[in-house]
Scaffold this motif. Structure first.
Motif, PDB file in Angstrom:
ATOM      1  N   ARG A 191      30.996  43.155 -12.807  1.00  0.00           N
ATOM      2  CA  ARG A 191      29.543  43.151 -12.903  1.00  0.00           C
ATOM      3  C   ARG A 191      28.887  43.304 -11.531  1.00  0.00           C
ATOM      4  NH1 ARG A 191      28.388  36.866 -14.778  1.00  0.00           N
ATOM      5  NH2 ARG A 191      29.263  35.823 -12.944  1.00  0.00           N
ATOM      6  N   VAL A 192      29.502  42.767 -10.491  1.00  0.00           N
ATOM      7  CA  VAL A 192      28.941  42.910  -9.152  1.00  0.00           C
ATOM      8  C   VAL A 192      29.053  44.363  -8.689  1.00  0.00           C
ATOM      9  CG1 VAL A 192      29.202  42.240  -6.731  1.00  0.00           C
ATOM     10  CG2 VAL A 192      29.335  40.503  -8.541  1.00  0.00           C
ATOM     11  N   ALA A 193      30.183  44.993  -8.965  1.00  0.00           N
ATOM     12  CA  ALA A 193      30.348  46.405  -8.613  1.00  0.00           C
ATOM     13  C   ALA A 193      29.333  47.260  -9.367  1.00  0.00           C
ATOM     14  CB  ALA A 193      31.773  46.859  -8.936  1.00  0.00           C
ATOM     15  N   PHE A 194      29.091  46.919 -10.632  1.00  0.00           N
ATOM     16  CA  PHE A 194      28.097  47.657 -11.415  1.00  0.00           C
ATOM     17  C   PHE A 194      26.703  47.477 -10.822  1.00  0.00           C
ATOM     18  CE2 PHE A 194      24.832  47.320 -14.736  1.00  0.00           C
ATOM     19  CZ  PHE A 194      24.850  48.618 -15.219  1.00  0.00           C
ATOM     20  N   TYR A 195      26.360  46.264 -10.431  1.00  0.00           N
ATOM     21  CA  TYR A 195      25.044  45.999  -9.834  1.00  0.00           C
ATOM     22  C   TYR A 195      24.842  46.831  -8.558  1.00  0.00           C
ATOM     23  CZ  TYR A 195      21.814  43.573  -6.710  1.00  0.00           C
ATOM     24  OH  TYR A 195      20.820  43.274  -5.805  1.00  0.00           O
ATOM     25  N   TYR A 196      25.852  46.881  -7.706  1.00  0.00           N
ATOM     26  CA  TYR A 196      25.741  47.655  -6.476  1.00  0.00           C
ATOM     27  C   TYR A 196      25.437  49.128  -6.780  1.00  0.00           C
ATOM     28  CZ  TYR A 196      27.567  43.874  -3.515  1.00  0.00           C
ATOM     29  OH  TYR A 196      27.720  42.693  -2.819  1.00  0.00           O
ATOM     30  N   GLN A 197      26.037  49.657  -7.831  1.00  0.00           N
ATOM     31  CA  GLN A 197      25.785  51.051  -8.189  1.00  0.00           C
ATOM     32  C   GLN A 197      24.394  51.234  -8.785  1.00  0.00           C
ATOM     33  OE1 GLN A 197      29.080  53.299 -10.127  1.00  0.00           O
ATOM     34  NE2 GLN A 197      30.193  51.343 -10.063  1.00  0.00           N
ATOM     35  N   LEU A 198      24.010  50.339  -9.683  1.00  0.00           N
ATOM     36  CA  LEU A 198      22.733  50.499 -10.379  1.00  0.00           C
ATOM     37  C   LEU A 198      21.551  50.416  -9.421  1.00  0.00           C
ATOM     38  CD1 LEU A 198      21.378  50.868 -13.153  1.00  0.00           C
ATOM     39  CD2 LEU A 198      21.266  48.364 -13.322  1.00  0.00           C
ATOM     40  N   ARG A 199      21.600  49.532  -8.457  1.00  0.00           N
ATOM     41  CA  ARG A 199      20.469  49.356  -7.550  1.00  0.00           C
ATOM     42  C   ARG A 199      20.250  50.570  -6.643  1.00  0.00           C
ATOM     43  NH1 ARG A 199      22.258  44.969  -2.873  1.00  0.00           N
ATOM     44  NH2 ARG A 199      23.768  46.325  -1.803  1.00  0.00           N
ATOM     45  N   LEU A 242      16.875  40.407  -8.397  1.00  0.00           N
ATOM     46  CA  LEU A 242      18.015  39.500  -8.452  1.00  0.00           C
ATOM     47  C   LEU A 242      17.546  38.056  -8.302  1.00  0.00           C
ATOM     48  CD1 LEU A 242      21.163  39.559  -8.570  1.00  0.00           C
ATOM     49  CD2 LEU A 242      21.129  39.515  -6.070  1.00  0.00           C
ATOM     50  N   PHE A 243      17.999  37.192  -9.219  1.00  0.00           N
ATOM     51  CA  PHE A 243      17.630  35.780  -9.212  1.00  0.00           C
ATOM     52  C   PHE A 243      18.886  34.919  -9.313  1.00  0.00           C
ATOM     53  CE2 PHE A 243      13.979  38.041 -10.901  1.00  0.00           C
ATOM     54  CZ  PHE A 243      12.906  37.451 -10.262  1.00  0.00           C
ATOM     55  N   GLY A 244      18.736  33.640  -8.986  1.00  0.00           N
ATOM     56  CA  GLY A 244      19.850  32.707  -9.038  1.00  0.00           C
ATOM     57  C   GLY A 244      20.372  32.398  -7.652  1.00  0.00           C
ATOM     58  N   ASP A 245      21.552  31.806  -7.594  1.00  0.00           N
ATOM     59  CA  ASP A 245      22.129  31.429  -6.307  1.00  0.00           C
ATOM     60  C   ASP A 245      22.350  32.628  -5.396  1.00  0.00           C
ATOM     61  OD1 ASP A 245      22.105  28.888  -7.237  1.00  0.00           O
ATOM     62  OD2 ASP A 245      24.251  28.761  -7.659  1.00  0.00           O
ATOM     63  N   ALA A 246      22.535  33.806  -5.988  1.00  0.00           N
ATOM     64  CA  ALA A 246      22.774  35.002  -5.193  1.00  0.00           C
ATOM     65  C   ALA A 246      21.489  35.768  -4.884  1.00  0.00           C
ATOM     66  CB  ALA A 246      23.749  35.931  -5.925  1.00  0.00           C
ATOM     67  N   GLY A 247      20.349  35.297  -5.364  1.00  0.00           N
ATOM     68  CA  GLY A 247      19.082  35.985  -5.146  1.00  0.00           C
ATOM     69  C   GLY A 247      17.944  35.000  -5.026  1.00  0.00           C
TER      70      GLY A 247
END
Length: 371
Positions: A210-218, A225-230
């Motif tokens: 899912r992280v690899a997918f996020y990097y591509q989509l953005r 992005l929200f949560g501990d990582a955003g």
């Protein structure tokens, strides 16, 4: 009944119930044809009926005592009144370990035993007592399954083929009192939201798909992005709320931390409750369609490239008539999310009462859970 017999019995019961649902669909729909899409939609909703119906008024002599061996993740609290909350009678819940000798069943949450925070109940167990294995994590995040082999009598999880099945969420058909509702369009607020895509994540790992997918989509569209990582989830008087946040977005990335059969978590159901269209990464589309109408979600595997998916989301924002295709199903169904962990305790207790006289042992727990 042996494990093999119990498995065949579960599958047979599931098949009978699904066949019943198909019969209902066929008799209610036009005699000329029933589209594949409509059939799959209603078959998915049929899973919401797999829970047993409420029993009649409680009788003292038939009550069952269920011992909660450990509270999941140490989150203890007042145990629920199963009849008052869920109309499930005859259940005595306790977390007092002194009740072990006379408890009809013991509910054992996997995590505490697997991590060494708790031990399994002592042997020999009281005569005819059932041990229930409960786990709502994916196989990838479920360690030390070997410790439970040959000891459990029932399984309880999000998997549809568990002895006790209670998913993270399911759909409930709406009761239609006004035929005029059949043609009502989705609320304008669902089509005119100020933001496009959101993702809330706390467990960030560069190794996750899912992280690899996020990097591509953005690279192609903006993803908030929200949560501990955003950014932190905005708070109001009632505290932080993912559902309230998502009511400002058209789409939500419901990306699972690992991909396994039936592993469809609160991420998707939160999006549906908020009226956002979930973009999912998890099991196959066919697996999702066992729980949802085909248009209720957008699967990342529907597109050969992430860029193609991004273009599709942008197109939907510009074309409300196309976006409605992903929202029209809401006229027929509402979203239901079981309450953790009160409803799980009561559902397990009901299953214990209904399985009296059966003390078969679950064999090959690890192999089954990883299928």
């Amino acid at each position: 009944m042996g494990a093999g017999g119990r498995t065949r019995h579960r599958r047979s019961a599931l098949t009978r119930r699904l066949r019943t649902c198909v019969l209902v669909v066929k008799t209610r729909c036009c005699r000329v044809c029933v589209t594949t899409v409509g059939l799959l939609s209603l078959l998915g909703v049929c899973l919401s009926y797999l829970q047993d119906p409420p029993l009649p008024a409680p009788q003292h002599h038939s009550a069952a005592t269920l011992l909660i061996w450990t509270h999941p993740f140490g989150r203890s609290g007042t145990l629920p009144d199963c009849y008052a909350l869920y109309r499930i009678p005859g259940c005595t819940l306790t977390d007092d370990l002194r009740a072990y000798p006379h408890a009809e069943a013991v509910l054992i949450h996997h995590r505490e035993v697997a991590t060494g925070a708790a031990e399994l109940p002592p042997e020999p167990r009281p005569r005819a007592q059932k041990w229930i294995w409960m786990n709502y994590e994916s196989p990838t995040h479920t360690a030390s399954l070997w410790r439970f082999e040959g000891l459990m009598n029932l399984t309880m999880s999000y998997r549809a083929d568990s002895d006790i099945f209670l998913p993270y969420g399911f759909l409930v058909p709406r009761v239609r009192r006004d035929r005029g509702l059949q043609n009502r369009q989705p609320q304008v607020s669902r089509l005119l939201r100020p933001h496009l895509v959101a993702w809330v994540i706390s467990n960030w790992s560069e190794s996750h798909a899912r992280v690899a997918f996020y990097y591509q989509l953005r690279r192609y569209i903006r993803v908030d992005l929200f949560g501990d990582a955003g950014r932190p989830v905005p708070e109001d008087g009632a505290g932080g709320s993912v559902v309230r946040l998502l009511r400002r977005y058209l789409f939500y990335l419901a990306l699972e931390n690992s991909q396994h059969t039936d592993y469809i978590t609160e991420k998707l159901w939160n999006a549906l409750r908020a009226g956002a269209v979930p973009v999912v990464l998890g099991p196959s589309r066919q697996n999702y369609e066992q729980f949802l109408p085909p248009e209720a979600f957008i699967h990342v595997e529907d597109f050969p490239t992430v860029r193609g998916l991004a273009r599709y989301l942008l197109m939907l924002r510009r074309n409300p008539s196309q976006l409605r295709r992903h929202l029209d199903w809401r006229r027929s169904y509402s979203v239901r999310q079981p309450e953790f962990w009160a409803e799980h305790y009561c559902t397990a207790c009901r299953a214990v009462r209904r399985s009296r006289g059966h003390t078969g042992v679950v064999k090959n727990l690890t192999r089954w859970f990883w299928l």
